[in-house]
Design an enzyme around this catalytic site. Structure first.
Site, PDB file in Angstrom:
ATOM      1  N   LYS A 157       5.908  -8.558  37.828  1.00 16.47           N
ATOM      2  CA  LYS A 157       6.154  -8.357  36.304  1.00 16.47           C
ATOM      3  C   LYS A 157       5.269  -9.512  35.855  1.00 16.47           C
ATOM      4  O   LYS A 157       5.581 -10.756  35.960  1.00 16.47           O
ATOM      5  CB  LYS A 157       7.518  -8.472  36.024  1.00 16.47           C
ATOM      6  CG  LYS A 157       8.040  -8.195  34.461  1.00 16.47           C
ATOM      7  CD  LYS A 157       9.462  -7.899  34.448  1.00 16.47           C
ATOM      8  CE  LYS A 157       9.993  -7.708  32.978  1.00 16.47           C
ATOM      9  NZ  LYS A 157      11.339  -7.727  32.716  1.00 16.47           N
ATOM     10  N   SER A 180      12.333  -3.357  30.556  1.00 16.03           N
ATOM     11  CA  SER A 180      11.197  -4.155  30.028  1.00 16.03           C
ATOM     12  C   SER A 180      10.373  -3.947  31.416  1.00 16.03           C
ATOM     13  O   SER A 180       9.247  -4.323  31.132  1.00 16.03           O
ATOM     14  CB  SER A 180      11.604  -5.326  29.576  1.00 16.03           C
ATOM     15  OG  SER A 180      12.274  -6.156  30.457  1.00 16.03           O
ATOM     16  N   SER A 237      16.608  -4.031  32.397  1.00 14.79           N
ATOM     17  CA  SER A 237      15.429  -3.916  32.469  1.00 14.79           C
ATOM     18  C   SER A 237      14.789  -3.814  33.642  1.00 14.79           C
ATOM     19  O   SER A 237      13.304  -3.644  33.721  1.00 14.79           O
ATOM     20  CB  SER A 237      14.786  -5.227  31.923  1.00 14.79           C
ATOM     21  OG  SER A 237      14.954  -5.226  30.418  1.00 14.79           O
TER      22      SER A 237
END
Length: 203
Positions: free
Chosen positions: A43, A118, A142
């Site tokens: 990420k 996210s 997320s």
């Protein structure tokens, strides 16, 4: 750096159909280990030395960390191969996949739908079989939301189990980093690799 890498590149749209890759750069880890033969994406709120970190926001565009986050070091030490950085939402502050300054991340099962956020790019790349596993981050869903929206597995670990060292935070008491994969066994395998104190993270 312990594991050599090239600066990599920003993929063109034709090579990034779900807009899930932020940056492509292959980093091979140790020749053996529990993640040998596994490919991963990280990420883009996680520091990977020599690769840009945008955290979904043009405010940080151009910033390149000089260190690997603890989770990145542990993945490479375990023999994993990192294939690049996955798009995340603007400062990781959305449960949808429409807020990153690099554009929306699309669900690989239906590109008219969102991938969730996210950790949007991480989930989409795993679901599309572009990588075997991914690192995500979770404060309020997320990892869990994009995992379920994309039909994969993901875990928000017990608080403090996985060091957050080298990861852009939201708030000390709610930050979690965790694993995402198409199989629950792979989620557990990656969690085993990244878990445990590093002597740096106060969590």
């Amino acid at each position: 750096m312990k594991y050599p890498r090239t600066p990599g590149f920003r993929p063109q749209p034709e090579d990034n159909p779900f807009n899930a890759w932020y940056w492509r750069a292959e980093i091979a880890g140790a020749p053996s280990g529990s993640l040998a033969g596994k490919t991963l994406t990280i990420k883009d709120n996680v520091c990977v030395a020599g690769l840009p970190l945008m955290n979904g926001s043009s405010v940080l565009e151009g910033y390149t960390p000089e260190i690997d986050a603890t989770v990145v070091t542990r993945i490479l030490d375990a023999g994993g191969t990192i294939l690049g950085k996955a798009v995340c939402e603007h400062f990781c502050s959305s449960g949808g996949s429409h807020t990153s300054d690099t554009g929306p991340v699309r669900n690989p099962h239906d590109q008219s739908r969102m991938a969730g956020g996210s950790s949007s790019g991480s989930a989409a790349l795993v679901a599309a079989s572009k990588v075997d596993m991914a690192i995500g981050g979770d404060q309020g869903g997320s990892i869990r939301m994009p995992s379920c929206w994309c039909g994969i597995y993901g875990i928000k670990p017990t608080y403090g189990l996985v060091p957050y060292t080298g990861i852009a935070p939201i708030e000390l008491t709610i930050d979690h980093a965790g694993s995402m994969a198409r199989a629950a066994a792979d989620v557990a395998l990656l969690l085993e690799v990244i878990a445990g104190p590093d002597g740096l993270d106060p969590r």
